[in-house]
Design a protein around this motif. Structure first.
Motif, PDB file in Angstrom:
ATOM      1  N   TYR A  64       8.227  11.562   0.760  1.00 22.85           N
ATOM      2  CA  TYR A  64       7.065  12.452   0.854  1.00 22.85           C
ATOM      3  C   TYR A  64       6.923  13.011   2.272  1.00 22.85           C
ATOM      4  O   TYR A  64       6.548  14.170   2.463  1.00 22.85           O
ATOM      5  CB  TYR A  64       5.789  11.695   0.488  1.00 22.85           C
ATOM      6  N   SER A  65       7.207  12.177   3.275  1.00 19.96           N
ATOM      7  CA  SER A  65       7.048  12.592   4.674  1.00 19.96           C
ATOM      8  C   SER A  65       8.005  13.728   5.019  1.00 19.96           C
ATOM      9  O   SER A  65       7.620  14.720   5.655  1.00 19.96           O
ATOM     10  CB  SER A  65       7.273  11.405   5.613  1.00 19.96           C
ATOM     11  N   GLU A  66       9.256  13.601   4.598  1.00 17.55           N
ATOM     12  CA  GLU A  66      10.242  14.638   4.902  1.00 17.55           C
ATOM     13  C   GLU A  66       9.886  15.948   4.194  1.00 17.55           C
ATOM     14  O   GLU A  66       9.974  17.034   4.790  1.00 17.55           O
ATOM     15  CB  GLU A  66      11.633  14.166   4.477  1.00 17.55           C
ATOM     16  N   LYS A  67       9.476  15.851   2.949  1.00 19.79           N
ATOM     17  CA  LYS A  67       9.110  17.044   2.181  1.00 19.79           C
ATOM     18  C   LYS A  67       7.888  17.738   2.775  1.00 19.79           C
ATOM     19  O   LYS A  67       7.705  18.947   2.586  1.00 19.79           O
ATOM     20  CB  LYS A  67       8.831  16.667   0.735  1.00 19.79           C
ATOM     21  N   SER A  68       7.076  16.966   3.514  1.00 17.04           N
ATOM     22  CA  SER A  68       5.845  17.529   4.089  1.00 17.04           C
ATOM     23  C   SER A  68       6.033  18.010   5.523  1.00 17.04           C
ATOM     24  O   SER A  68       5.059  18.323   6.208  1.00 17.04           O
ATOM     25  CB  SER A  68       4.725  16.478   4.045  1.00 17.04           C
ATOM     26  N   VAL A  99       0.972  11.620   7.542  1.00 16.36           N
ATOM     27  CA  VAL A  99       1.536  12.922   7.873  1.00 16.36           C
ATOM     28  C   VAL A  99       0.464  13.863   8.411  1.00 16.36           C
ATOM     29  O   VAL A  99       0.627  14.489   9.472  1.00 16.36           O
ATOM     30  CB  VAL A  99       2.224  13.546   6.642  1.00 16.36           C
ATOM     31  N   GLU A 100      -0.635  13.972   7.704  1.00 20.45           N
ATOM     32  CA  GLU A 100      -1.705  14.889   8.129  1.00 20.45           C
ATOM     33  C   GLU A 100      -2.338  14.455   9.437  1.00 20.45           C
ATOM     34  O   GLU A 100      -2.679  15.298  10.282  1.00 20.45           O
ATOM     35  CB  GLU A 100      -2.763  14.988   7.030  1.00 20.45           C
ATOM     36  N   LYS A 101      -2.491  13.163   9.611  1.00 24.73           N
ATOM     37  CA  LYS A 101      -3.078  12.630  10.850  1.00 24.73           C
ATOM     38  C   LYS A 101      -2.276  13.087  12.066  1.00 24.73           C
ATOM     39  O   LYS A 101      -2.834  13.606  13.053  1.00 24.73           O
ATOM     40  CB  LYS A 101      -3.135  11.109  10.783  1.00 24.73           C
ATOM     41  N   TYR A 102      -0.956  12.895  12.013  1.00 19.45           N
ATOM     42  CA  TYR A 102      -0.123  13.197  13.186  1.00 19.45           C
ATOM     43  C   TYR A 102       0.254  14.662  13.270  1.00 19.45           C
ATOM     44  O   TYR A 102       0.600  15.151  14.351  1.00 19.45           O
ATOM     45  CB  TYR A 102       1.107  12.279  13.198  1.00 19.45           C
ATOM     46  N   LYS A 103       0.159  15.382  12.172  1.00 16.70           N
ATOM     47  CA  LYS A 103       0.342  16.833  12.234  1.00 16.70           C
ATOM     48  C   LYS A 103      -0.758  17.472  13.071  1.00 16.70           C
ATOM     49  O   LYS A 103      -0.504  18.366  13.895  1.00 16.70           O
ATOM     50  CB  LYS A 103       0.344  17.433  10.824  1.00 16.70           C
ATOM     51  N   LYS A 104      -1.972  17.022  12.861  1.00 18.47           N
ATOM     52  CA  LYS A 104      -3.111  17.565  13.607  1.00 18.47           C
ATOM     53  C   LYS A 104      -2.988  17.272  15.089  1.00 18.47           C
ATOM     54  O   LYS A 104      -3.234  18.126  15.939  1.00 18.47           O
ATOM     55  CB  LYS A 104      -4.412  16.984  13.059  1.00 18.47           C
ATOM     56  N   GLY A 106       0.782  -1.231   0.000  1.00 18.76           N
ATOM     57  CA  GLY A 106       0.000   0.000   0.000  1.00 18.76           C
ATOM     58  C   GLY A 106       0.810   1.276   0.000  1.00 18.76           C
ATOM     59  O   GLY A 106       0.248   2.374   0.181  1.00 18.76           O
ATOM     60  N   TYR A 107       2.132   1.165  -0.189  1.00 19.31           N
ATOM     61  CA  TYR A 107       2.939   2.393  -0.187  1.00 19.31           C
ATOM     62  C   TYR A 107       2.595   3.266  -1.388  1.00 19.31           C
ATOM     63  O   TYR A 107       2.578   2.813  -2.533  1.00 19.31           O
ATOM     64  CB  TYR A 107       4.429   2.066  -0.216  1.00 19.31           C
ATOM     65  N   SER A 108       2.310   4.530  -1.108  1.00 18.11           N
ATOM     66  CA  SER A 108       2.037   5.513  -2.159  1.00 18.11           C
ATOM     67  C   SER A 108       2.134   6.902  -1.543  1.00 18.11           C
ATOM     68  O   SER A 108       2.208   7.052  -0.316  1.00 18.11           O
ATOM     69  CB  SER A 108       0.640   5.310  -2.749  1.00 18.11           C
ATOM     70  N   LYS A 109       2.109   7.895  -2.386  1.00 15.37           N
ATOM     71  CA  LYS A 109       2.149   9.263  -1.886  1.00 15.37           C
ATOM     72  C   LYS A 109       0.933   9.551  -1.015  1.00 15.37           C
ATOM     73  O   LYS A 109       1.064  10.152   0.064  1.00 15.37           O
ATOM     74  CB  LYS A 109       2.200  10.237  -3.064  1.00 15.37           C
TER      75      LYS A 109
END
Length: 614
Positions: free
Chosen positions: A604-608, A239-244, A229-232
């Protein structure tokens, strides 16, 4: 008469080319068990398919060398030296760490001089004498053959035969090299004859499939497997889940400042009282450490290695990434290739800290120069740059007392905020020092007199480390600047000191002392047993400072799994997980996805901004 000699030589050479690989197999396999040839023979008798496949591989490599150099004597001499050297290195690693040589370990040959200082001197002398005698014998034999036998073959025919032999041998070797390639000829063949590689446990892999095939199996491995399931989109959802979550939690937390932080990874430092059931001793070698652990946040570090592999523990502690998913030594194959590898260093530097690494040994070991540069350390002080270089014991490694003095100088040279990472060296094997005043005595039916003596020497060493830590803490307590000391032992010592219990009590011999001490507001707290990837999140939690989304993911994972190493997995209550089904742990799958994304994916995670605090 010359023709007869020629025929005898050719027949003898042919027979030896065919038969010597059997000897080579016995030598390299016996190195798994202290050169017990009887066990090696029994292993191959019990596993004929392993024997024949290993034999063909060794024979093929011999033929390649023969076709290149054109001399039977030179070929066998070269191959014998390689086999003996590899067998000796493997035996030393098995004795020290209970693990066999992997292909990537070969790159450590660049540090051969340093590695020699870690080997028992008597063993080193034996191997040097053996190789010297072998060289002399081979030279005499080669000169004898050249003088007594005159070969008059056509050069064109000889070169043609060598060319054909080389092409054929390379083709066979190519088939072997692709043994891990799903669907390849050799991959299908080894499965057909019942040989299955045990990728998740290399100790079992080498035990079941022998040294040669297991070494081959590890020669072409992925750094990390691509998770399903790896994808952007899948990464960005994490990323968004844990950013919040991080944004909400950080509202009640402070910025990190005005606190010096010191990480101390202590070489081969363990708690001897953990093994009181097996080994009796006349007194406690580390009384101050025990006292400190009763008055500060403390517990056990669950470490992935035994007897060595320091860099793997250091990788987990500094980066909060885990070796659990990796198939390689990250300091050798991963970190140097990624500029700005996320770590506690990048975290503190974002808060205007000065980051210093100190290691009282050669900085090239485990590519630390490149690794520390990738992580962003401002400076790296190795043995060549240290102001304090007293050794313990005399003639041994730079002492912990000297190392702590170096740390203290860094902390007090200015008013800036400092992060210091110290990797000590004092208690590294071998344990062969002679003390005139060693008070420690060990009693156990499990130990030979030789091992007892080494253990007593080891206890003397960690006792000196305990005293050095006490002096260091006393100096830290006098500082006006708030200072935190984060201490853990990197792994159990090797050289057979605790090998009598390593099969049944795997969690015990992979658990080392861990404490987080502050010269302000320090009080007792129980961390239990946790793997080192949680070290930095625990430090940030203790200081109540803002965290990155990555740290929030780690805290979430910590609520599911306390210990994450290949040999041991502990659940949320610190209990061994008997059947570890990774699909039952959501945070673990997210953690794995981030590993792959940074190490082998598109980042993608680092760039975000997943590893940064906002």
């Amino acid at each position: 008469m010359n023709n007869l000699k020629k025929k005898v030589y050719l027949v003898t050479a042919l027979l030896l080319v065919v038969l010597l690989p059997i000897l080579y197999l016995l030598i390299i396999q016996s190195s798994q068990n202290s050169f017990d040839f009887a066990k090696a023979k029994d292993f191959f008798i019990s596993n004929p398919n392993v024997f024949w496949l290993s034999y063909v591989l060794i024979l093929t490599m011999t033929l390649i060398i023969l076709s290149l150099v054109g001399s039977f004597i030179v070929t066998e001499f070269i191959f014998f030296i390689v086999i003996v050297g590899l067998a000796f290195a493997n035996n030393q690693k098995v004795l020290a760490r209970g693990a066999s040589i992997y292909p990537e370990d070969i790159f450590m040959v660049r540090e051969i001089k340093l590695l020699m200082t870690m080997i028992d001197r008597s063993e080193l002398i034996k191997i040097v004498i053996f190789i010297t005698v072998l060289i002399i014998v081979c030279i005499i034999l080669f000169m004898f053959v050249r003088k007594t036998i005159n070969f008059q073959f056509s050069r064109k025919i000889i070169y043609l035969l060598r060319g054909v032999l080389l092409l054929f041998s390379i083709f066979i070797l190519f088939l072997f090299i692709n043994i891990n390639e799903e669907g390849s000829t050799m991959n299908k063949f080894h499965k057909k004859i019942g040989i299955e590689f045990i990728d998740w446990s290399q100790v079992d892999n080498y035990r079941v499939n022998g040294f040669v095939l297991s070494f081959l199996n590890n020669s072409r491995v992925q750094t990390i497997k691509r998770p399903d399931g790896y994808s952007k989109d899948s990464v960005l959802r994490i990323v968004e889940k844990y950013k919040k979550i991080a944004e909400e939690q950080n509202k009640t937390k402070e910025e990190l400042s005005d606190i010096d932080i010191v990480y101390v990874m202590s070489e081969s430092f363990v708690d001897p009282s953990d093994t009181d059931l097996f080994y009796e001793k006349n007194e406690d070698p580390i009384p101050f450490t025990h006292e400190l652990m009763q008055s500060s946040l403390s517990g056990k570090a669950l470490v992935p290695e035994y007897g060595g592999g320091t860099a793997n523990m250091e990788f987990e502690a500094l980066t909060s990434f885990s070796n659990y998913f990796l198939q390689v030594i990250p300091y050798q194959s991963v970190v140097p290739k990624i500029s700005g590898f996320p770590s506690v260093v990048s975290y503190v530097k974002a808060q205007d800290y000065i980051a210093t690494a100190i290691h009282p040994f050669d900085g090239n070991m485990y590519k630390r120069v490149e690794v520390y540069k990738s992580m962003g350390f401002n400076q790296f002080i190795d043995q060549n740059d240290m102001s304090y270089t007293d050794k313990f014991p005399s003639g041994g490694a730079i002492s912990d007392e000297s190392a702590f003095n170096q740390v203290y100088d860094v902390l007090t040279k200015d008013d800036k905020d400092h992060f210091v990472h110290l990797v000590t060296m004092q208690n590294h094997q071998p344990y062969g020092a002679e003390y005139s005043d060693n008070p420690f005595e060990v009693t156990s039916d499990l130990l030979t007199d030789d091992v007892k003596e080494r253990m007593q020497i080891y206890f003397k060493g960690i006792n000196q480390s305990d005293n050095a830590m006490e002096q260091f803490i006393q100096k830290i307590d006098q500082l006006e600047k708030k200072t935190m000391i984060v201490f853990w032992g990197d792994h159990y010592p090797g050289q057979g000191l605790f090998s009598g219990i390593d099969d049944e009590y795997t969690e015990l011999i992979h658990s080392t002392p861990l404490f987080i001490y502050k010269n302000f507001d320090s009080e007792y707290g129980d961390l239990g047993t946790q793997s080192l990837n949680y070290l930095t999140p625990n430090v940030l939690n203790e200081l109540n400072v803002k965290e990155s989304p990555f740290h929030v993911l780690l805290n979430t994972l910590n609520n599911e799994i306390k210990g994450l190493t290949r040999g041991n997995q502990l659940d949320s209550k610190g209990r061994q997980i008997d059947i570890f089904n990774e699909t039952n742990y959501l945070a673990l799958k997210e953690y794995e996805m981030i590993h792959y994304d940074l190490i082998a994916g598109k980042k993608y995670s680092e760039k975000s901004g997943f590893f940064k605090v906002k």
